[in-house]
Write a protein that holds these residues in place. Structure first.
Motif, PDB file in Angstrom:
ATOM      1  N   TRP A 110     -34.206 -28.836 -15.000  1.00 47.72           N
ATOM      2  CA  TRP A 110     -35.156 -27.731 -15.029  1.00 47.72           C
ATOM      3  C   TRP A 110     -35.157 -26.982 -13.696  1.00 47.72           C
ATOM      4  O   TRP A 110     -35.104 -25.761 -13.640  1.00 47.72           O
ATOM      5  N   ALA A 111     -35.200 -27.749 -12.593  1.00 46.62           N
ATOM      6  CA  ALA A 111     -35.234 -27.124 -11.276  1.00 46.62           C
ATOM      7  C   ALA A 111     -33.927 -26.394 -10.957  1.00 46.62           C
ATOM      8  O   ALA A 111     -33.940 -25.300 -10.379  1.00 46.62           O
ATOM      9  N   LYS A 112     -32.807 -26.971 -11.342  1.00 46.64           N
ATOM     10  CA  LYS A 112     -31.513 -26.378 -10.973  1.00 46.64           C
ATOM     11  C   LYS A 112     -31.147 -25.193 -11.854  1.00 46.64           C
ATOM     12  O   LYS A 112     -30.452 -24.267 -11.413  1.00 46.64           O
ATOM     13  N   ALA A 113     -31.598 -25.192 -13.107  1.00 52.61           N
ATOM     14  CA  ALA A 113     -31.149 -24.152 -14.041  1.00 52.61           C
ATOM     15  C   ALA A 113     -32.163 -23.045 -14.254  1.00 52.61           C
ATOM     16  O   ALA A 113     -31.770 -21.897 -14.510  1.00 52.61           O
ATOM     17  N   LEU A 114     -33.463 -23.341 -14.137  1.00 58.08           N
ATOM     18  CA  LEU A 114     -34.465 -22.356 -14.538  1.00 58.08           C
ATOM     19  C   LEU A 114     -35.423 -21.947 -13.427  1.00 58.08           C
ATOM     20  O   LEU A 114     -35.861 -20.794 -13.396  1.00 58.08           O
ATOM     21  N   MET A 115     -35.782 -22.866 -12.562  1.00 58.13           N
ATOM     22  CA  MET A 115     -36.728 -22.505 -11.507  1.00 58.13           C
ATOM     23  C   MET A 115     -36.045 -21.609 -10.480  1.00 58.13           C
ATOM     24  O   MET A 115     -34.843 -21.733 -10.238  1.00 58.13           O
ATOM     25  N   PRO A 116     -36.810 -20.696  -9.843  1.00 57.17           N
ATOM     26  CA  PRO A 116     -36.217 -19.846  -8.803  1.00 57.17           C
ATOM     27  C   PRO A 116     -35.602 -20.689  -7.688  1.00 57.17           C
ATOM     28  O   PRO A 116     -36.195 -21.686  -7.256  1.00 57.17           O
ATOM     29  N   ASP A 117     -34.399 -20.322  -7.260  1.00 58.50           N
ATOM     30  CA  ASP A 117     -33.694 -21.097  -6.244  1.00 58.50           C
ATOM     31  C   ASP A 117     -33.408 -20.302  -4.977  1.00 58.50           C
ATOM     32  O   ASP A 117     -32.597 -20.720  -4.155  1.00 58.50           O
ATOM     33  N   HIS A 118     -34.054 -19.141  -4.817  1.00 55.26           N
ATOM     34  CA  HIS A 118     -33.807 -18.363  -3.605  1.00 55.26           C
ATOM     35  C   HIS A 118     -34.506 -19.023  -2.419  1.00 55.26           C
ATOM     36  O   HIS A 118     -35.597 -19.605  -2.559  1.00 55.26           O
ATOM     37  N   GLY A 148     -42.255 -21.409 -14.343  1.00 49.30           N
ATOM     38  CA  GLY A 148     -42.101 -20.946 -15.724  1.00 49.30           C
ATOM     39  C   GLY A 148     -42.765 -21.834 -16.740  1.00 49.30           C
ATOM     40  O   GLY A 148     -42.537 -21.670 -17.948  1.00 49.30           O
ATOM     41  N   ILE A 149     -43.609 -22.784 -16.295  1.00 49.61           N
ATOM     42  CA  ILE A 149     -44.200 -23.730 -17.247  1.00 49.61           C
ATOM     43  C   ILE A 149     -45.185 -23.040 -18.179  1.00 49.61           C
ATOM     44  O   ILE A 149     -45.416 -23.490 -19.300  1.00 49.61           O
ATOM     45  N   LYS A 150     -45.779 -21.924 -17.730  1.00 48.14           N
ATOM     46  CA  LYS A 150     -46.732 -21.217 -18.585  1.00 48.14           C
ATOM     47  C   LYS A 150     -46.033 -20.437 -19.698  1.00 48.14           C
ATOM     48  O   LYS A 150     -46.559 -20.332 -20.810  1.00 48.14           O
ATOM     49  N   ARG A 151     -44.878 -19.888 -19.408  1.00 47.48           N
ATOM     50  CA  ARG A 151     -44.190 -19.068 -20.403  1.00 47.48           C
ATOM     51  C   ARG A 151     -43.096 -19.833 -21.143  1.00 47.48           C
ATOM     52  O   ARG A 151     -42.359 -19.235 -21.930  1.00 47.48           O
ATOM     53  N   ARG A 152     -42.975 -21.127 -20.851  1.00 47.51           N
ATOM     54  CA  ARG A 152     -41.991 -21.954 -21.559  1.00 47.51           C
ATOM     55  C   ARG A 152     -42.736 -23.113 -22.230  1.00 47.51           C
ATOM     56  O   ARG A 152     -42.729 -24.250 -21.751  1.00 47.51           O
ATOM     57  N   PRO A 153     -43.397 -22.858 -23.349  1.00 49.35           N
ATOM     58  CA  PRO A 153     -44.209 -23.915 -23.998  1.00 49.35           C
ATOM     59  C   PRO A 153     -43.389 -25.101 -24.469  1.00 49.35           C
ATOM     60  O   PRO A 153     -43.890 -26.225 -24.514  1.00 49.35           O
ATOM     61  N   LEU A 154     -42.116 -24.902 -24.818  1.00 48.17           N
ATOM     62  CA  LEU A 154     -41.294 -26.020 -25.277  1.00 48.17           C
ATOM     63  C   LEU A 154     -41.130 -27.049 -24.168  1.00 48.17           C
ATOM     64  O   LEU A 154     -41.294 -28.266 -24.385  1.00 48.17           O
ATOM     65  N   ILE A 155     -40.823 -26.572 -22.975  1.00 46.62           N
ATOM     66  CA  ILE A 155     -40.675 -27.496 -21.839  1.00 46.62           C
ATOM     67  C   ILE A 155     -42.025 -28.129 -21.505  1.00 46.62           C
ATOM     68  O   ILE A 155     -42.118 -29.337 -21.260  1.00 46.62           O
ATOM     69  N   ARG A 156     -43.082 -27.292 -21.498  1.00 49.11           N
ATOM     70  CA  ARG A 156     -44.395 -27.818 -21.124  1.00 49.11           C
ATOM     71  C   ARG A 156     -44.845 -28.920 -22.073  1.00 49.11           C
ATOM     72  O   ARG A 156     -45.300 -29.986 -21.652  1.00 49.11           O
ATOM     73  N   ASN A 157     -44.696 -28.694 -23.362  1.00 49.79           N
ATOM     74  CA  ASN A 157     -45.194 -29.666 -24.340  1.00 49.79           C
ATOM     75  C   ASN A 157     -44.380 -30.960 -24.315  1.00 49.79           C
ATOM     76  O   ASN A 157     -44.930 -32.065 -24.410  1.00 49.79           O
ATOM     77  N   THR A 158     -43.059 -30.854 -24.211  1.00 51.81           N
ATOM     78  CA  THR A 158     -42.242 -32.077 -24.166  1.00 51.81           C
ATOM     79  C   THR A 158     -42.478 -32.846 -22.866  1.00 51.81           C
ATOM     80  O   THR A 158     -42.478 -34.082 -22.863  1.00 51.81           O
ATOM     81  N   LEU A 159     -42.689 -32.123 -21.763  1.00 50.43           N
ATOM     82  CA  LEU A 159     -42.986 -32.800 -20.501  1.00 50.43           C
ATOM     83  C   LEU A 159     -44.304 -33.540 -20.584  1.00 50.43           C
ATOM     84  O   LEU A 159     -44.419 -34.695 -20.150  1.00 50.43           O
TER      85      LEU A 159
END
Length: 356
Positions: A110-118, A148-159
Motif C-alpha cells: 500500500w505504501a509503495k504503490a499508492l501512498m504519496p512517495d515524494h 487515501g484510506i478515506k477514498r479507498r473503502p476496499l482497502i479500509r474495510n479489509t484492513l
C-alpha cells in the motif's frame, strides 16, 4: 636539499588554511526530481494495486480464521494421536504466518504503490503557540488524506477486518495458559500429609533411603514418598521437589541459628533446582564439597548451607529439613522454608507466608 617551495600557497593543489582563500562550502543540492509511479498516472494501475492490497489484507483474515478453526475444531484429548497433533500444529503455524504476513506485506505494498512517495524537507520548529498546534493537527490530517484510506473503502474495510481478527489467536493462546498458580510455587510434596512425614526415596524407583545407606562422600538423587503414585501433575511435582542428598563430616558443617536440627549426623538435603534459571544441579565435588550447575557454572558450598561462591545464581539452594524415623528411614520434617528454583515476582512474599 629538496625544493620546499612546492608546498607554498602559490602552487596549485595546496590546502587552504585559515587566513588564506577559504574553500567554498558545498551548496545544498536539494531533493532529486520526483519520479512518478505507474499508479500515479494510470487509474487502472492504481485500481489494480488497490485490489492487490485488499487481497493481502483478506489473506490475513483467512489466516486468522484457519488458526481459530484448527485451535477449536481439532480436539486434543487423552486419545489424541500424533497425526492429530501434527495437523493442528501445521494449521496453527500456517494460519499465524498468513495472518501476520498478510497485514505486513499489505501495508508495505500500500505504501509503495499508492501512498504519496515524494520527499519533503523542512526545518523543525518548536511547537509553542496555538497556531503551531493547529498547524500540526492540519499536518496529521494531510497525512491521513494522503494515505487515501478515506477514498479507498476496499482497502479500509479489509484492513479493519484483518486488524480486528489478528489479536484473536493471541487471546486463544492466553486462555490456554490455565489458572493462576497463586501460591503453588511456594509448596512442594515434601509437606507432611495428615501429620505423616514424607520419606526420602531414590529417584526414579522410589525406594526409601535409610540413614545407614548414606556414606560419607556419597550423593543420592531423591524424590518424595508417593510421587510415583501420582497420575496427574507428576512431572510438575517432581520438578519442584527433587533433592540432592549427601553426607559430610558433621564437623565440616556450619549451620546457622535455627538450622542445627535440619541435618542428621552430617546428612544434608538440598533442592536440586538451581536458583539461577532452574537447571538441575547434578555435579557434586566430594573433595571440595561443592555443588555445580552444568548450565551456567553456578557453584554452591555445602559446608556453608549451599551459599553461592561462583556463577550467576543469586540465592543459596533451599535446604530440606530432615530427620530419621523409628525404622531408621530418612524423612522430611517439613516442606522447604522458601520457594525452590529461580526468583519470581511473588517469591519474597511467599517466603514470608511460609515462615509466618
Amino acid at each position: 636539499m629538496g625544493n620546499h617551495s612546492d608546498g607554498s600557497p602559490n602552487h596549485s593543489g595546496t590546502v587552504a588554511t585559515a587566513g588564506q582563500n577559504e574553500v567554498e562550502k558545498f551548496q545544498d543540492p536539494g531533493l532529486p526530481p520526483h519520479r512518478l509511479r505507474l499508479a500515479d498516472t494510470d487509474p487502472v494501475a492504481a485500481k489494480r494495486a488497490e485490489r492487490q492490497v485488499a487481497i493481502l489484507f483478506g489473506t490475513s483474515v483467512i489466516g486468522t480464521l484457519i488458526f481459530l478453526v484448527a485451535y477449536f475444531a481439532i480436539d486434543l484429548g487423552d486419545d489424541s494421536t500424533i497425526a492429530n497433533i501434527r495437523t493442528q500444529n501445521l494449521l496453527l503455524g500456517l494460519g499465524t504466518a498468513f495472518a501476520m504476513l498478510g497485514i505486513g506485506t499489505g501495508i508495505v505494498h500500500w505504501a509503495k504503490a499508492l501512498m504519496p512517495d515524494h520527499e519533503v524537507s523542512e526545518e523543525r520548529h518548536a511547537i509553542r503557540h496555538e497556531e503551531d498546534r493547529q498547524a500540526a493537527v492540519r499536518i496529521v490530517d494531510d497525512i491521513v488524506e494522503e494515505t487515501g484510506i478515506k477514498r479507498r473503502p476496499l482497502i479500509r474495510n479489509t484492513l479493519l477486518g484483518a486488524v480486528a481478527l489478528a489479536p484473536l489467536p493471541a487471546l486463544a493462546i492466553f486462555g490456554d495458559l490455565g489458572p493462576r498458580p497463586d501460591d503453588k510455587l511456594a509448596h512442594t510434596m515434601w509437606a507432611p500429609e495428615g501429620g505423616k512425614l514424607k520419606r526420602l526415596t531414590r529417584d526414579p524407583d522410589g525406594t526409601p533411603i535409610k540413614a545407614s545407606d548414606v556414606t560419607i562422600g556419597s550423593a543420592f538423587h531423591v524424590i518424595p514418598e508417593g510421587l510415583n503414585e501420582l497420575h496427574e501433575g507428576k512431572l510438575n511435582a517432581k520438578a519442584k521437589a527433587v533433592v540432592l542428598l549427601m553426607r559430610l563430616d558433621p564437623n565440616s558443617l556450619n549451620p546457622s541459628e535455627g538450622r542445627e536440627n535440619w541435618s542428621y549426623n552430617g546428612i544434608v538435603a538440598y533442592s536440586k533446582i538451581c536458583t539461577h534459571v532452574g537447571c538441575p544441579v547434578a555435579l557434586y565435588e566430594q573433595q571440595t564439597h561443592h555443588l555445580l550447575c552444568p548450565c551456567h557454572q553456578s557453584t554452591f558450598d555445602l559446608t556453608q548451607e549451599c551459599k553461592v561462591i561462583f556463577g550467576p545464581a543469586s540465592r543459596p539452594l533451599p535446604q530440606l529439613p530432615i530427620a530419621v524415623d523409628a525404622e531408621g528411614y530418612l524423612v522430611a520434617t517439613s516442606d522447604f522454608k522458601e520457594p525452590v528454583g529461580p526468583s519470581y515476582w511473588e517469591r519474597d512474599e511467599h517466603e514470608r507466608l511460609i515462615n509466618s
